[in-house]
Design a protein around this motif. Structure first.
Motif, PDB file in Angstrom:
ATOM      1  N   SER A   1       1.139  92.563  46.629  1.00  0.00           N
ATOM      2  CA  SER A   1       1.667  91.678  45.573  1.00  0.00           C
ATOM      3  C   SER A   1       2.652  92.377  44.634  1.00  0.00           C
ATOM      4  O   SER A   1       2.959  91.862  43.556  1.00  0.00           O
ATOM      5  CB  SER A   1       0.523  91.068  44.747  1.00  0.00           C
ATOM      6  N   ALA A   2       3.153  93.538  45.020  1.00  0.00           N
ATOM      7  CA  ALA A   2       4.125  94.244  44.178  1.00  0.00           C
ATOM      8  C   ALA A   2       5.468  93.516  44.196  1.00  0.00           C
ATOM      9  O   ALA A   2       5.815  92.848  45.174  1.00  0.00           O
ATOM     10  CB  ALA A   2       4.307  95.678  44.673  1.00  0.00           C
ATOM     11  N   ASN A   3       6.219  93.654  43.120  1.00  0.00           N
ATOM     12  CA  ASN A   3       7.555  93.069  43.037  1.00  0.00           C
ATOM     13  C   ASN A   3       8.569  94.146  43.406  1.00  0.00           C
ATOM     14  O   ASN A   3       8.846  95.048  42.612  1.00  0.00           O
ATOM     15  CB  ASN A   3       7.820  92.543  41.623  1.00  0.00           C
ATOM     16  N   LEU A   4       9.103  94.052  44.626  1.00  0.00           N
ATOM     17  CA  LEU A   4      10.068  95.040  45.119  1.00  0.00           C
ATOM     18  C   LEU A   4      11.479  94.460  45.157  1.00  0.00           C
ATOM     19  O   LEU A   4      12.312  94.886  45.951  1.00  0.00           O
ATOM     20  CB  LEU A   4       9.636  95.512  46.507  1.00  0.00           C
ATOM     21  N   TYR A   5      11.730  93.505  44.278  1.00  0.00           N
ATOM     22  CA  TYR A   5      13.036  92.858  44.202  1.00  0.00           C
ATOM     23  C   TYR A   5      14.135  93.915  44.034  1.00  0.00           C
ATOM     24  O   TYR A   5      14.165  94.662  43.047  1.00  0.00           O
ATOM     25  CB  TYR A   5      13.057  91.890  43.012  1.00  0.00           C
ATOM     26  N   GLY A   6      15.017  94.005  45.020  1.00  0.00           N
ATOM     27  CA  GLY A   6      16.152  94.927  44.923  1.00  0.00           C
ATOM     28  C   GLY A   6      15.794  96.396  45.021  1.00  0.00           C
ATOM     29  O   GLY A   6      16.647  97.260  44.793  1.00  0.00           O
ATOM     30  N   ALA A   7      14.563  96.719  45.369  1.00  0.00           N
ATOM     31  CA  ALA A   7      14.164  98.131  45.465  1.00  0.00           C
ATOM     32  C   ALA A   7      14.855  98.804  46.647  1.00  0.00           C
ATOM     33  O   ALA A   7      15.059  98.185  47.691  1.00  0.00           O
ATOM     34  CB  ALA A   7      12.656  98.242  45.608  1.00  0.00           C
ATOM     35  N   ASP A   8      15.201 100.071  46.474  1.00  0.00           N
ATOM     36  CA  ASP A   8      15.848 100.833  47.539  1.00  0.00           C
ATOM     37  C   ASP A   8      14.796 101.713  48.210  1.00  0.00           C
ATOM     38  O   ASP A   8      14.363 102.720  47.664  1.00  0.00           O
ATOM     39  CB  ASP A   8      16.979 101.692  46.986  1.00  0.00           C
ATOM     40  N   LEU A   9      14.391 101.304  49.422  1.00  0.00           N
ATOM     41  CA  LEU A   9      13.371 102.014  50.186  1.00  0.00           C
ATOM     42  C   LEU A   9      13.962 102.626  51.446  1.00  0.00           C
ATOM     43  O   LEU A   9      13.253 102.843  52.436  1.00  0.00           O
ATOM     44  CB  LEU A   9      12.233 101.058  50.538  1.00  0.00           C
ATOM     45  N   TYR A  10      15.251 102.917  51.386  1.00  0.00           N
ATOM     46  CA  TYR A  10      15.930 103.483  52.555  1.00  0.00           C
ATOM     47  C   TYR A  10      15.232 104.771  52.996  1.00  0.00           C
ATOM     48  O   TYR A  10      15.041 105.703  52.208  1.00  0.00           O
ATOM     49  CB  TYR A  10      17.391 103.781  52.212  1.00  0.00           C
ATOM     50  N   GLY A  11      14.817 104.824  54.266  1.00  0.00           N
ATOM     51  CA  GLY A  11      14.211 106.027  54.807  1.00  0.00           C
ATOM     52  C   GLY A  11      12.808 106.316  54.301  1.00  0.00           C
ATOM     53  O   GLY A  11      12.250 107.379  54.591  1.00  0.00           O
ATOM     54  N   ALA A  12      12.207 105.385  53.571  1.00  0.00           N
ATOM     55  CA  ALA A  12      10.859 105.616  53.039  1.00  0.00           C
ATOM     56  C   ALA A  12       9.820 105.549  54.152  1.00  0.00           C
ATOM     57  O   ALA A  12       9.991 104.839  55.145  1.00  0.00           O
ATOM     58  CB  ALA A  12      10.536 104.591  51.958  1.00  0.00           C
ATOM     59  N   ASP A  13       8.752 106.294  53.995  1.00  0.00           N
ATOM     60  CA  ASP A  13       7.638 106.263  54.928  1.00  0.00           C
ATOM     61  C   ASP A  13       6.614 105.269  54.395  1.00  0.00           C
ATOM     62  O   ASP A  13       5.891 105.557  53.443  1.00  0.00           O
ATOM     63  CB  ASP A  13       7.011 107.649  55.073  1.00  0.00           C
TER      64      ASP A  13
ATOM     65  N   GLY B   1       1.781  90.014  50.549  1.00  0.00           N
ATOM     66  CA  GLY B   1       2.182  89.221  49.392  1.00  0.00           C
ATOM     67  C   GLY B   1       3.245  89.847  48.517  1.00  0.00           C
ATOM     68  O   GLY B   1       3.608  89.291  47.472  1.00  0.00           O
ATOM     69  N   ALA B   2       3.786  91.008  48.920  1.00  0.00           N
ATOM     70  CA  ALA B   2       4.830  91.656  48.112  1.00  0.00           C
ATOM     71  C   ALA B   2       6.127  90.850  48.186  1.00  0.00           C
ATOM     72  O   ALA B   2       6.413  90.197  49.183  1.00  0.00           O
ATOM     73  CB  ALA B   2       5.060  93.080  48.604  1.00  0.00           C
ATOM     74  N   ASP B   3       6.907  90.899  47.120  1.00  0.00           N
ATOM     75  CA  ASP B   3       8.204  90.226  47.092  1.00  0.00           C
ATOM     76  C   ASP B   3       9.274  91.230  47.499  1.00  0.00           C
ATOM     77  O   ASP B   3       9.549  92.191  46.790  1.00  0.00           O
ATOM     78  CB  ASP B   3       8.500  89.681  45.698  1.00  0.00           C
TER      79      ASP B   3
END
Length: 227
Positions: free
Chosen positions: A77-89, A97-99
């Motif tokens: 349920s975290a709000n990841l709107y516009g988050a940059d997760l490039y290359g994340a593990d 339920g995350a956005d």
């Protein structure tokens, strides 16, 4: 209290966060609070070690989490709107339920992640896709190091999860390298002979199941050789 966030590559302290937390709280809770503090303070979390962080319902909008290690993190349920997760593990992370609206998941490893009921997930997931439509070439490693060159016809269904191993509904054998016939490393009986079409017993259309039924292959020869 102070809580240090380490760098996943060097192991050195990357951020020293100030958190309000019971000293006996779980490390995952402390780390989650430290991440929230770091984002609020615009601290650098590039490549941070955030494994198993408890970020349930966290506001991570526009967070820079490139190359961060979020293995097993609770992002439910975290709000990841516009988050940059490039290359994340993000292996085994809970994203239920995350956005994910506008989130960048290119090159992220989502193997085993729970994306159930995730919101606005279509585009971020599409960014992780590596299989084009149409007829493609695939490579498969068989017993005794034999390599098989396959053609996946345009009409054959194909999928992959969040890793590099792919599956197809059926495939045509173009060439067998290193032997006269390729024998499956999985069931020890399926044969791959040049000029023949190979069909599995069934094809599982659940793309999130990497090792489910189908003809398994890679899209580059070197990956097959090193499998």
């Amino acid at each position: 209290m102070k809580f240090d966030i380490l760098n996943r590559f060097s192991g050195e302290v990357q951020v020293s966060a100030e958190i309000d937390c019971d000293a006996n709280a779980l490390p995952s809770v402390k780390l989650g609070l430290a991440v929230k503090w770091a984002i609020k303070e615009k601290a650098d979390l590039y490549g941070a070690d955030l494994r198993s962080a408890d970020l349930y319902g966290a506001d991570l909008r526009s967070a820079d989490l490139r190359s961060a290690d979020l293995y097993g993190a609770n992002l439910r349920s975290a709000n990841l709107y516009g988050a940059d997760l490039y290359g994340a593990d993000l292996r085994s992370a809970d994203l239920y339920g995350a956005d994910l609206y506008g989130a960048n998941l290119r090159s992220a490893n989502l193997y085993g992640a729970d994306l159930g009921e995730a919101k606005n997930a279509e585009l971020p997931i599409a960014q992780t896709r590596i299989l084009p439509e149409g007829s493609i070439i695939g490579w498969k490693k068989c017993q005794k190091g034999v390599i098989v060159k396959l053609r996946i016809p345009e009409e054959a269904k194909r999928s992959h999860a969040f890793g590099r191993k792919c599956r197809a509904e059926f495939a045509d054998v173009i060439e067998v390298i290193g032997g006269n016939v390729g024998i499956s490393m999985h069931d020890y009986s399926t044969e791959y002979r040049a000029g023949q079409r190979v069909l599995p017993d069934k094809f599982d259309e659940n793309w999130m199941e990497e090792c489910a039924a189908g003809i398994h292959f890679f899209i580059t020869r070197i990956e097959a050789e090193n499998y």
